[in-house]
Write an enzyme that holds these catalytic residues in place. Structure first.
Site, mmCIF file in Angstrom:
data_model
loop_
_atom_site.group_PDB
_atom_site.id
_atom_site.type_symbol
_atom_site.label_atom_id
_atom_site.label_comp_id
_atom_site.label_asym_id
_atom_site.label_seq_id
_atom_site.Cartn_x
_atom_site.Cartn_y
_atom_site.Cartn_z
ATOM 1 N N ASN A 1 -10.440 -0.216 -0.079
ATOM 2 C CA ASN A 1 -8.906 -0.070 -0.041
ATOM 3 C C ASN A 1 -8.500 -0.456 -1.339
ATOM 4 O O ASN A 1 -8.369 -1.824 -1.747
ATOM 5 C CB ASN A 1 -8.334 -0.867 1.291
ATOM 6 C CG ASN A 1 -6.943 -0.967 1.310
ATOM 7 O OD1 ASN A 1 -6.129 -0.522 0.421
ATOM 8 N ND2 ASN A 1 -6.436 -1.550 2.551
ATOM 9 N N CYS B 1 0.897 -1.286 -0.321
ATOM 10 C CA CYS B 1 0.127 0.056 0.034
ATOM 11 C C CYS B 1 1.003 1.267 -0.058
ATOM 12 O O CYS B 1 0.448 2.429 -0.428
ATOM 13 C CB CYS B 1 -0.768 -0.088 1.127
ATOM 14 S SG CYS B 1 -1.892 -1.621 1.298
ATOM 15 N N HIS C 1 -3.268 7.004 2.394
ATOM 16 C CA HIS C 1 -3.588 5.499 1.974
ATOM 17 C C HIS C 1 -5.158 5.450 2.578
ATOM 18 O O HIS C 1 -5.384 5.578 3.820
ATOM 19 C CB HIS C 1 -2.651 4.573 2.540
ATOM 20 C CG HIS C 1 -3.511 3.203 2.122
ATOM 21 N ND1 HIS C 1 -3.974 2.710 1.083
ATOM 22 C CD2 HIS C 1 -3.446 1.972 3.233
ATOM 23 C CE1 HIS C 1 -4.243 1.554 1.022
ATOM 24 N NE2 HIS C 1 -3.804 0.952 2.291
#
Length: 325
Positions: free
Chosen positions: A282, A112, A252
């Protein structure tokens, strides 16, 4: 100072939208439970799209918007943890589809934090190449790494891609501060995608579940809310900036609660930490550039604004890059 002007930004997400109500039909969960714990309402799930097709769509938009001759592109970097193949790299497929025959293309996997890491790598590459240009994309097809019987992880992830076309053109825009960290001792807290081993010399004992996301949510939450604020402060200090100088903190999008917790720890208003996890979930390495592209498309950023991009996740990794747009 190394020039790193953003010439264009773009995003691409799969057409299929999967709502929380859709998930209620296939697992023991509810719209209220998902929203309260994560802030997510929808996610885009690939049906026909591949990682490479999403990334290529982004690259084609970038070239068109920046009006760049593809033959003059020097580099293409795709940050991803969910490539279609181990080889060829997604970036190589994008290079081939674009016809960018002079571009060096490779993938980068920092989970990520991938887009933040890739942005730093591109900055270093362009520093040695005045007049050079390149494309940085975060692209993920995480739905294939999801155990759709595990509600603790299945509700979290979505597919998508986004990126920027950048150039070392001597303009005033630049990467002004960075901070990258890897904490491999905590890597077992978030894993996915173990390869199936089939050789005549091995025992072949592979846990099928290890192919899918497995996460110790408490470890990841504590890591993110501790290390992300520290990373932002470190990058700002290296840039010689106060946090008040930075217009937006593009974090993020793993969980809305994490974003709000980081804002509180830095004693900054939540309005400067935009959130779009409601629509996309996500999307790992794609989450920061998707949000950045939306801010640019909505004219919420003006030239000269400082933006902090912060990623955290598998590895465990964390990183921040501060860009003067």
């Amino acid at each position: 100072m190394t020039s790193y002007a953003i010439k264009a930004a773009a995003l691409a997400v799969p057409k299929r939208v999967v709502t929380n109500q859709d998930l209620e039909q296939i697992m023991d969960t509810s719209d209220e439970w998902i929203k309260r714990r994560t802030g997510i309402s929808n996610r885009h799930i690939a049906v026909q799209e591949t990682n490479a097709s999403l990334a290529t769509t982004v690259a084609q938009q970038l070239v068109k918007r920046a009006q760049v001759d593809v033959n003059k592109l020097s580099y293409i970097i795709v940050a991803t943890m969910s490539p279609d193949h181990l080889t060829p790299a997604v970036a190589a497929e994008v290079q081939g589809s674009l016809g960018a025959t002079n571009a060096i293309a490779f993938d980068l996997n920092a989970a990520c934090s991938g887009f933040v890491y890739a942005t730093n790598v591109m900055n270093s590459l362009l520093a040695t190449l005045p007049g050079g240009s390149g494309i940085v994309i975060g692209s993920e097809r995480l739905s294939k790494l999801v155990d759709w019987n595990d509600r603790s992880t299945a509700v979290l992830f979505g597919d998508g891609a986004a990126g920027v076309l950048v150039a070392n053109d001597g303009s005033s825009s630049a990467v002004v501060g960075t901070d990258l960290q890897t904490n491999g001792e905590l890597g077992s807290a978030l894993t996915a995608g173990q390869m199936v081993e089939k050789t005549p010399f091995g025992n072949g004992n592979v846990n099928e579940q290890n192919r899918f996301f497995q996460m110790d949510g408490h470890v990841v939450y504590n890591f993110a809310t501790r290390q992300a604020p520290a990373s932002i402060q470190q990058a700002a200090a290296r840039a010689g900036l106060a946090l008040s100088d930075i217009k937006y903190f593009v974090m993020h999008q793993a969980n809305a609660r994490i974003v709000k917790r980081v804002a509180k720890k830095l004693d900054l208003p939540e309005q400067r930490f935009p959130i779009n996890i409601t629509e996309y979930g996500n999307t790992a390495a794609a989450s920061e550039p998707i949000l950045l592209a939306e801010l640019i498309e909505q004219n919420q950023l003006q030239r000269g604004d400082y933006v902090a991009l912060t990623g955290f996740g598998g590895g465990l990794t964390v990183g921040t890059v501060i860009i003067r747009y």
